[in-house]
Design an enzyme around this catalytic site. Sequence first.
Site, PDB file in Angstrom:
ATOM      1  N   GLY A  89      -0.010   5.535 -25.257  1.00  0.00           N
ATOM      2  CA  GLY A  89      -1.435   5.294 -25.563  1.00  0.00           C
ATOM      3  C   GLY A  89      -2.316   6.493 -25.268  1.00  0.00           C
ATOM      4  N   HIS A  90      -1.800   7.420 -24.494  1.00  0.00           N
ATOM      5  CA  HIS A  90      -2.626   8.535 -24.025  1.00  0.00           C
ATOM      6  C   HIS A  90      -1.902   9.838 -24.291  1.00  0.00           C
ATOM      7  CE1 HIS A  90      -4.964  11.066 -21.209  1.00  0.00           C
ATOM      8  NE2 HIS A  90      -5.875  10.127 -21.239  1.00  0.00           N
TER       9      HIS A  90
END
Lengths: 156, 95
Positions: free
Chosen positions: A37-38
């Site tokens: 997600g990052h």
Amino acid sequence: MQLDYFQLIDRIVDLNLDEKTITVEAQVPERHTIFEGHFPGFPIMPGVLLTEAMAQSSGWLLLGVTKFERMPFLAMVKEAKMRRFVSPGQLLTIDARIEHEGSGFAVTSARARVGTELKCSADLTFRHVPFPDPSLRVHMDAMAHKIGFPLQAMTP
Amino acid sequence: MSSTFDQIATIIAETCDIPRDTITPESHAIDDLGIDSLDFLDIAFAIDKAFGIKMPLEKWTQEVNDGKATTEQYFVLKNLAARIDELVAAKNAGA
């Protein structure tokens, strides 16, 4: 790093209680769900985790200075600067120094690098108190052994 | 050379963004100025550095909690200034 357990420090490289400095290493994992997600297609370590890594490094230093009689808790983060990206698989070296020892609190400065390249830095304030629970002291002792905390610094 | 109170007041004003002219020797750091324990850590850091001392905050807090002292003795600024002067004098005497 064991990100799922919020254990960000792998080993203590140097601890100097006279100079009140510490150097630790932290291996960023090649893979983790955080990086999904990052960020998708561009995985980097979140700044909050880099800040936490600097805080944990300072925390081990404070544990050493107080001979494991007091537990430091992060209270303030100042001048946190994420200077360059930290990618999966990189080995972080974190240096921390105690800038001030107050009554029940301490101020440190910390910086993390990969090789010689500075990645981030921060000024951190901790409150420290007698261990609030015996099981926490037992856990910290076990962690200290795991990351190679110098044994002579653990006894009062 | 500014007084101890003036130095403390300046530190508080700058640290907590409180207008300097609202800070008086009679001000209670907690009750009147609304300084919380976290902000007081910042103030203690600045005072320790400015005066070269280590304010015994834990001892003071314990005395208040044990009923052996009142918060006014340590946190009304004219009293805090007096405590700091004592600490500086003790440090100089021991130097």
